[in-house]
Design an enzyme around this catalytic site. Structure first.
Site, PDB file in Angstrom:
ATOM      1  CG  ASP A   1      35.617  38.688 -16.548  1.00  0.00           C
ATOM      2  OD1 ASP A   1      35.437  37.975 -17.554  1.00  0.00           O
ATOM      3  OD2 ASP A   1      36.710  38.752 -15.966  1.00  0.00           O
TER       4      ASP A   1
ATOM      5  CG  ASP B   1      30.949  28.663  -6.387  1.00  0.00           C
ATOM      6  OD1 ASP B   1      29.893  28.905  -5.764  1.00  0.00           O
ATOM      7  OD2 ASP B   1      31.170  29.076  -7.535  1.00  0.00           O
TER       8      ASP B   1
END
Ligand code: UPG
Ligand code: MN
Length: 881
Positions: A388, A140
């Site tokens: 998550d 990223d």
């Protein structure tokens, strides 16, 4: 395929001592009941001292009771799993599904490339058919350094993988295997850079290791990020990976690991497949979660880093009710449960390299997801700091089960936090995220009703209510102590029978938790430490987590993801290993939390000392027998804060509590009541400054550094850049001198008037080398200095082993390459920064000039007016006389 009778690929067992456990829980429940009855029946009457404090305590105790019931759901029905990998190979060896492995990294500053490629190499070396294995690294930060490191890793893999397979190496992370260490480095921020590169193409017949066996596919992905498009942090990275991998390898199973979690066991993929491929129960399983285990846990884990109870008890409890949550790493997913049916039917394309890469690029661009269901109904969910957990929950509410598999040999090993600030900040994110889930449209409390089992709902609530837990805990740590100082009793007398339920619940709960901790492999001191962290999290992280979550859900702030640092300075690591609590300069966002912790600790200390003083002077208001429980509570709070007092008042090392915090919190604890305390905490939170990184120093006249070179013949690389001078007016001659001397005071280099320099030399003697900078200009200068000693210790340690030699050579090459990349990078960055500052100074100078000119003009006219006035006044005065 299988034989006539069904033989399962895995087995599930219930915990043995469930009955005893449940009886014990029931007895505590009765005790809690008595406490509540006592609170209700003994309330102080209107106008009596402590009435409101009493009602508050009742509230706090009701909350604790409710929460305790929730924690029971996590223990009521524990199950344990076992797999049969031999049966899997017998039945499916030739039909194993494709497995795509996603590794996410986001910041080379906090996640060193060396660690990332260790993780990548460890998963590339899984004991699994290589043509069915594909590894994707999402970066990223889109940083060159990570990319080059991965290229080096891809070459190294040609040697490493066959070596692992030939000698059954475990673990297959070269770093863990060789216990190597490397140093943290500076790096640039994310750019809007988009690139997909297939570094090893598993289908290319030429992609072979040195033994001629095929290699797993290896792909590097730097998705596009632009300020005006939310990139959604890890969730965004995961979704880009899902789409890109679908067009390259399209494995039916997806393994997700964080970049700091290397595979510690090469057969874990097979373990996971035993669940998915089981003929009877496999079809309902959406994901298989392995525990988060850590490689850097010390004996008495001062930050409760192993999360022992969660991993060895609570997740087994959730498994008994339909499955653990997805916790972001060490988790195998069935691809179609992550993406939904829509994408499931699309068949995979025949692909030629160039064409596909261009086509795939669109999938990772920042605009691809606009007006799609990605991040909502499809893929990993957006808008939550714990993407998550919410994703796992939503999969479960769609009727899927999950499995928790916690084998003897740890499947993955990560990096646990090594400082208190890191720990507190991480828990702030988790508690905020979990609480946000409770408030969201996927709330386990209402949305999940009827979709998952009641036990699982309670289990999820237990985590989602972490944040609001702070209030009851704060109340309990402040109020009884303040009233203690006043001599007002809020608990039953020592001689009263009502004391019994309090004593019983307190001791039974704590003994139980101690026993549980020891059974999970902890130590007594470790348990005591975990209780401290329990307190610290609840009084600081959760409070701020609560505020964050409320602000986010009200739309006042955007979800953020503060990446947990995985690097630390040498002295920090040293203190961590000695189990000294680290308060030192860390993420500055943690300092308001520190102020709270320190204030609370001091408040309790003052109350305790104050009481002792009162008793000693024979104060008539203090009746010890009515205050026994309060004294006990306050005493325990003082005792458990011992490391904090050390950090505040006694320690001198860099890890001590910053003195600004000491001063602030002493002031707070002495002056303020609870209300002022909350306001101060919130103010501190809002005004906290940003963190600054850098291996930098300001030089006035002369500044010397020494660096130890351990071996003769090592190459020393060094570079420096004068980043900026204090005065921007003389930037044309802001060079410095550098003299480098060896251990015998022999001069090695002498640079004069340099703005930047990069050089290397071979050390002819081992020992301390000195680097002395001299600044001859009259103003301060900031210098960025970097020094490295290249030495490949593997040669010395293992040179005798003949199998090692070729591999070691590769390792040295890899290490050298990585290290050169990092060094080069640092130098370039420092120079770029200097350029930026010079440019800025130039434009600033233009503005200054204009500013001074106009100021001078204005000043001149003001002066004229003044002089004129005085002239007139004098004239007027004179005429009046
Ligand atoms: O913008 C981002 C931010 C983070 N990450 C990656 O996400 C992972 C987890 O980040 P980390 O800072 O290590 O967070 P932890 O608190 O240690 O992570 C836990 O909690 C997170 C949710 O809060 C989960 O995403 C993680 O998988 C889980 O290990 C790392 O590999 C990062 O590189 C990205 O890819 N992009
Ligand atoms: Mn992490």
């Amino acid at each position: 395929m299988g034989s006539d009778a069904y033989v399962p690929l895995f087995e599930t067992k219930r915990a043995k001592e469930r009955v005893i456990r449940r009886l014990f829980a029931a007895s505590i429940f009765v005790g809690i009941g008595f406490i509540v009855v006592y609170r209700l029946s003994h309330r102080p009457r209107n106008g009596e001292d402590g009435r409101w404090a009493w009602i508050g305590l009742l509230g706090a105790e009701l909350w604790f009771s409710l929460y305790w019931v929730l924690t029971q759901a996590l223990r009521w029905n524990c199950v344990y799993r076992r797999t049969f990998k031999d049966r899997l190979s017998q039945r499916y060896e030739n039909d194993l599904p494709g497995v795509d492995i996603f590794v996410c990294t986001a910041d080379p500053k906090t996640e060193q490339p060396i660690m990332v490629i260790n993780t990548v190499l460890s998963v590339m070396a899984y004991d699994y058919p290589t043509e069915k294995l594909s590894v994707y690294l999402s970066d990223d930060a889109a940083h060159d350094i990570t990319f080059y490191a991965l290229i080096e890793a891809s070459h190294f893999a040609e040697h490493w993988i066959p070596y692992c397979k030939k000698f059954y190496v475990e673990p297959r992370s070269p770093g863990a295997y060789f216990q190597s260490i490397s140093e943290p480095h500076e790096a640039e921020e994310a750019k809007g850079f988009l690139a997909i590169k297939i570094l090893i193409d598993g289908r290319d017949p030429k992609a072979k290791d040195i033994d001629g066996c095929s290699l797993p596919t290896l792909v590097h992905l730097a998705r596009e990020k632009r300020p005006q498009h939310p990139h959604n942090f890890k969730a965004g990275a995961m979704n880009a990976l899902i789409r890109v991998s679908q067009n390259i390898s399209n494995g039916q199973i997806i393994l997700n690991v964080d970049c700091d979690m290397y595979s510690n066991y090469s057969s874990s993929v097979r373990d996971a497949l035993c669940f998915f491929l089981d003929e009877k129960k496999g079809h309902e399983i959406a994901f298989v979660q392995f525990p988060q285990s850590f490689g850097n846990i010390t004996k008495n884990e001062i930050y409760d880093g192993s999360m022992r109870i969660g991993m060895d008890v609570e997740f087994h409890g959730m498994d008994g009710y339909g499955g653990p949550p997805y916790v972001g790493t060490g988790c195998f997913h069935r691809r179609n449960t992550l993406t939904g049916k829509k994408f499931d039917n699309e068949c995979m394309e025949d692909w030629k390299r160039e064409e596909t890469v261009d086509k795939i690029k669109a999938l990772a661009s920042c605009t691809y997801e606009e007006n799609t269901q990605w991040g909502k109904e499809m893929g990993v969910k957006y808008g939550c700091p714990v993407e998550d957990v919410i994703t796992g929950l939503s999969i479960q509410t769609r009727g899927w089960k999950s499995v928790y598999f916690n084998p003897e040999r740890k499947a993955f090993l990560g990096v646990a936090t090594t400082t208190l600030p890191q720990t507190l900040v991480q828990h702030k994110r988790w508690s905020a995220g979990d609480f946000l889930i409770l408030l969201s449209s996927y709330s386990p409390a209402w949305y999940a009703r009827g979709k998952i089992s009641f036990g699982l709902q309670l289990g999820y609530c237990c985590y989602c209510l972490w944040a609001p837990n702070c209030f009851a805990t704060l109340y309990y740590t402040i109020i009884p102590s303040l009233y203690l100082l006043k001599g007002i009793s809020l608990f039953p007398k020592a001689s009263s029978p009502w004391c019994m339920p309090f004593a019983f619940v307190l001791s039974a709960k704590n003994l139980y938790s101690l026993a549980e901790f020891l059974r999970c492999g902890g130590t007594i001191l470790g348990w005591w430490n975990s209780q401290r962290i329990w307190l610290y999290k609840r009084t600081s992280s959760y409070l701020f987590g609560f505020i964050d979550a409320v602000l986010m859900s009200a739309g006042f702030s955007q979800p953020a993801f503060e990446i947990t640092a995985k690097v630390a300075d040498e002295d920090v690591i040293e203190r961590y290993e000695k189990e000294m609590m680290e308060f030192g300069p860390g993420a500055s966002s943690s300092s308001p939390m520190f102020i709270i912790l320190a204030t609370l600790a001091l408040l309790n200390l003052f109350c305790f000392v104050g009481l002792v003083a009162k008793v000693a002077t024979g104060d008539a208001n203090i009746r010890i027998d009515t205050l026994v429980l309060q004294i006990l509570l306050c005493g325990i709070l003082v005792l458990i804060n011992w490391p904090l007092f050390q950090g505040l008042l006694l320690r001198r090392d860099n890890g001590k509590m910053p003195s600004s915090i000491t001063v602030k919190s002493i002031g707070l604890a002495m002056k303020v009541g609870p209300v002022g305390f909350c306001i101060a905490a919130i103010l501190a939170f809002i005004f906290s400054p940003q963190a600054v990184y850098g291996i930098r120093f300001v030089i006035d006249r002369e500044e010397c550094f020494s660096h130890n070179v351990q071996y003769e013949g090592d190459t020393v690389h060094a570079s420096f850049v004068v980043i900026k001078a204090d005065s921007s007016w003389y930037s044309s001659h802001d060079g410095v001198d550098l003299v480098v001397k060896g251990p015998a005071s022999d001069q090695i280099h002498d640079f004069r008037d340099k703005i930047s320099e990069k050089f290397e030399f071979v050390a002819h003697h081992k020992g301390v080398h000195r680097f002395c900078f001299t600044n001859k200009s009259p103003y301060h200068e900031t210098i960025d200095f970097d020094v490295h000693v290249g030495h490949f210790s593997y040669y010395d340690e293992h040179a005798k082993d003949e199998h090692f030699n070729p591999l070691l050579e590769q390792i040295s090459k890899l290490e050298e390459a990585l290290y050169n990349i990092q060094f080069e990078q640092h130098w370039l960055e420092a120079q770029t920064e200097r350029q930026a500052i010079v440019n800025e100074a130039m434009s600033r100078r233009a503005v200054y000039k204009a500013f001074w000119e106009s100021t001078a003009l204005v000043g001149a006219s003001v002066l004229q007016v003044y002089l004129l006035r005085r002239l007139f006044e004098r004239k007027l005065g004179m005429s009046r006389v």
